[in-house]
Motif scaffolding. Structure first.
Motif, PDB file in Angstrom:
ATOM      1  N   UNK A 270       0.821  -1.396   0.063  1.00 50.84           N
ATOM      2  CA  UNK A 270      -0.093  -0.051  -0.007  1.00 50.84           C
ATOM      3  C   UNK A 270       0.787   1.277   0.017  1.00 50.84           C
ATOM      4  N   UNK A 271       0.341   2.392  -0.512  1.00 46.69           N
ATOM      5  CA  UNK A 271       0.859   3.651  -0.502  1.00 46.69           C
ATOM      6  C   UNK A 271       0.979   4.363   0.778  1.00 46.69           C
ATOM      7  N   UNK A 272       1.952   5.067   1.158  1.00 44.16           N
ATOM      8  CA  UNK A 272       1.869   5.660   2.362  1.00 44.16           C
ATOM      9  C   UNK A 272       2.661   4.824   3.357  1.00 44.16           C
ATOM     10  N   UNK A 273       1.912   4.611   4.495  1.00 43.53           N
ATOM     11  CA  UNK A 273       2.321   3.766   5.786  1.00 43.53           C
ATOM     12  C   UNK A 273       2.007   2.235   5.121  1.00 43.53           C
ATOM     13  N   UNK A 274       2.985   1.355   5.175  1.00 40.47           N
ATOM     14  CA  UNK A 274       2.446  -0.198   4.950  1.00 40.47           C
ATOM     15  C   UNK A 274       1.605  -0.674   5.928  1.00 40.47           C
ATOM     16  N   UNK A 275       1.633  -0.165   6.897  1.00 38.76           N
ATOM     17  CA  UNK A 275       0.771  -0.895   8.038  1.00 38.76           C
ATOM     18  C   UNK A 275      -0.514  -0.362   8.145  1.00 38.76           C
ATOM     19  N   UNK A 276      -0.870   0.689   7.529  1.00 35.67           N
ATOM     20  CA  UNK A 276      -2.140   1.288   7.760  1.00 35.67           C
ATOM     21  C   UNK A 276      -3.368   0.615   7.472  1.00 35.67           C
ATOM     22  N   UNK A 277      -3.299  -0.526   6.586  1.00 29.08           N
ATOM     23  CA  UNK A 277      -4.764  -1.235   6.388  1.00 29.08           C
ATOM     24  C   UNK A 277      -4.848  -1.960   7.821  1.00 29.08           C
ATOM     25  N   UNK A 278      -4.031  -2.332   8.688  1.00 27.44           N
ATOM     26  CA  UNK A 278      -4.152  -3.170   9.849  1.00 27.44           C
ATOM     27  C   UNK A 278      -4.104  -2.356  11.149  1.00 27.44           C
ATOM     28  N   UNK A 279      -3.765  -0.964  11.227  1.00 27.59           N
ATOM     29  CA  UNK A 279      -3.192  -0.177  12.092  1.00 27.59           C
ATOM     30  C   UNK A 279      -4.494   0.404  13.083  1.00 27.59           C
ATOM     31  N   UNK A 280      -4.280   0.227  14.398  1.00 30.03           N
ATOM     32  CA  UNK A 280      -5.244   1.019  15.136  1.00 30.03           C
ATOM     33  C   UNK A 280      -5.139   2.296  15.525  1.00 30.03           C
ATOM     34  N   UNK A 281      -4.038   2.956  15.026  1.00 26.20           N
ATOM     35  CA  UNK A 281      -3.890   4.018  15.095  1.00 26.20           C
ATOM     36  C   UNK A 281      -4.094   5.097  14.239  1.00 26.20           C
ATOM     37  N   UNK A 282      -4.281   4.398  12.778  1.00 23.42           N
ATOM     38  CA  UNK A 282      -4.301   5.035  11.588  1.00 23.42           C
ATOM     39  C   UNK A 282      -5.841   5.434  11.193  1.00 23.42           C
ATOM     40  N   UNK A 283      -6.224   5.167  10.036  1.00 17.27           N
ATOM     41  CA  UNK A 283      -7.350   5.664   9.419  1.00 17.27           C
ATOM     42  C   UNK A 283      -8.215   4.701   9.757  1.00 17.27           C
ATOM     43  N   UNK A 284      -8.140   3.257   9.773  1.00 21.89           N
ATOM     44  CA  UNK A 284      -9.191   2.479  10.617  1.00 21.89           C
ATOM     45  C   UNK A 284      -9.912   3.099  11.805  1.00 21.89           C
ATOM     46  N   UNK A 285      -9.008   3.793  12.786  1.00 19.03           N
ATOM     47  CA  UNK A 285      -9.751   4.142  13.893  1.00 19.03           C
ATOM     48  C   UNK A 285      -9.959   5.625  13.905  1.00 19.03           C
ATOM     49  N   UNK A 286      -9.241   6.421  13.111  1.00 19.20           N
ATOM     50  CA  UNK A 286      -9.397   7.947  12.951  1.00 19.20           C
ATOM     51  C   UNK A 286      -9.312   8.242  11.525  1.00 19.20           C
ATOM     52  N   UNK A 287     -10.235   8.571  10.765  1.00 20.19           N
ATOM     53  CA  UNK A 287     -10.390   8.759   9.497  1.00 20.19           C
ATOM     54  C   UNK A 287      -9.753   9.942   9.053  1.00 20.19           C
TER      55      UNK A 287
END
Length: 326
Positions: A270-287
């Motif tokens: 993925x673009x940007x941070x590679x972990x963002x599709x699984x991350x609880x600090x990223x867009x999954x929790x904070x759009x």
């Protein structure tokens, strides 16, 4: 004591259109006389990075340096040896143990001297020298892994790379092999890159811990600091998922461990941070955190604690409602 340095190392397989970048711009240092533990899920690129150091994987970009010299420029035998994961396939089943160890020794010396060195190495790894005449099939898995370690030491290395050397062994013999590795490394003053997915093993042996995800190092630092105060959410998830006998290795309120989401396709990270599709600090929790979707946090990781490749490194993970799953 020697220093092993991975300097912006990349390993790519296949063509430009259909290839796979298994290791992507990794920089990592194994300081003289220390153990660096490299952890991460299967497929993260740990073994490929190790193989690039010993010439078993093509270095597409960057360099692997041993005491400042590119390992590809070292003539003859490299003072760098690797112990592989599977003791059942790392030894020639038709070659006797003594011959396997002797084959790895530098040339020179008479037959008597080589036999004496084989006996010394077998004793060093706590095996009876009389086993030199046996075939691998006559040994247990733990004994074969000891022979593999003796064969690596026969090459008179300055640095040893151990790739998941206990994962194929019964739990009952893993501790004995780890104690042996620790004692031999200390007595010989070796530097070591120790690869494992078992955080308890890494904690037991390592001075420094590096965490790898989708071909990149996402966190690295002194072992106790990384384990007690992880900065990257992937490290936190690994620690939350680690089994423990009495208490969790890392407690984080009501947060769950690694999310149910599968790791991203390494062919198309993925673009940007590679972990963002699984991350609880990223867009999954904070759009509102769309920076994770567009900007690679590895670009300025050096300024963060533990060189964490996370825009929000160190932030506590939000607790989930009771019964909820990540």
């Amino acid at each position: 004591m020697s220093e092993l340095v991975f300097e912006q190392v990349s390993v790519r397989y296949g063509t430009r259109r259909g290839g796979l970048t298994a290791v992507d711009g990794v920089s990592l240092t194994v300081p003289p006389g220390q153990v660096v533990g490299l952890v991460g899920e299967s497929g993260s690129g740990k073994s490929t990075l190790a193989r690039s150091a010993v010439g078993l994987a093509p270095v597409s970009a960057g360099r692997v340096l041993l005491d400042g010299i590119d390992v590809r420029q070292l003539a003859g035998r490299r003072p760098l040896q690797m112990v592989f994961q599977d003791p059942y396939s790392s030894l020639d089943p038709r070659m006797r143990i003594g011959a396997s160890i002797s084959e790895a020794m530098p040339r020179g010396g008479g037959a008597d001297a080589r036999r004496a060195e084989v006996a010394r190495l077998l004793e060093l790894v706590n095996l009876d020298p009389d086993r030199a005449g046996m075939l691998p099939a006559q040994l247990s898995g733990g004994q074969r892994q000891r022979v593999a370690l003796a064969r690596a030491l026969a090459g008179q290395p300055k640095v040893v790379i151990a790739d998941e050397i206990t994962s194929a062994l019964d739990v009952s013999v893993q501790g004995a092999v780890l104690n042996l590795v620790r004692d031999v490394r200390r007595s010989l003053g070796l530097s070591m890159l120790f690869i494992s997915h078992n955080l308890a093993v890494v904690r037991y042996l390592s001075d420094i811990i590096a965490v790898m995800y989708l071909g990149r190092i996402v966190e690295a630092g002194p072992a106790e600091q990384v384990l007690s105060d992880p900065q990257h959410p992937y490290t936190r998830d690994l620690l939350s998922a680690a089994p423990a006998w009495n208490t969790p290795l890392f407690e984080d309120g009501d947060a769950a461990g690694v999310s149910d989401a599968e790791p991203s396709d390494p062919h198309h990270p993925p673009a940007g941070c590679r972990y963002h599709p699984r991350c609880a600090l990223g867009p999954l929790a904070r759009p509102d955190r769309d920076v994770c979707l567009t900007t690679d946090p590895a670009q300025d990781a050096e300024r963060r604690p533990h060189r964490s490749a996370c825009h929000f490194a160190g932030e506590p993970r939000p607790a989930l409602p009771k019964g909820a799953r990540a």
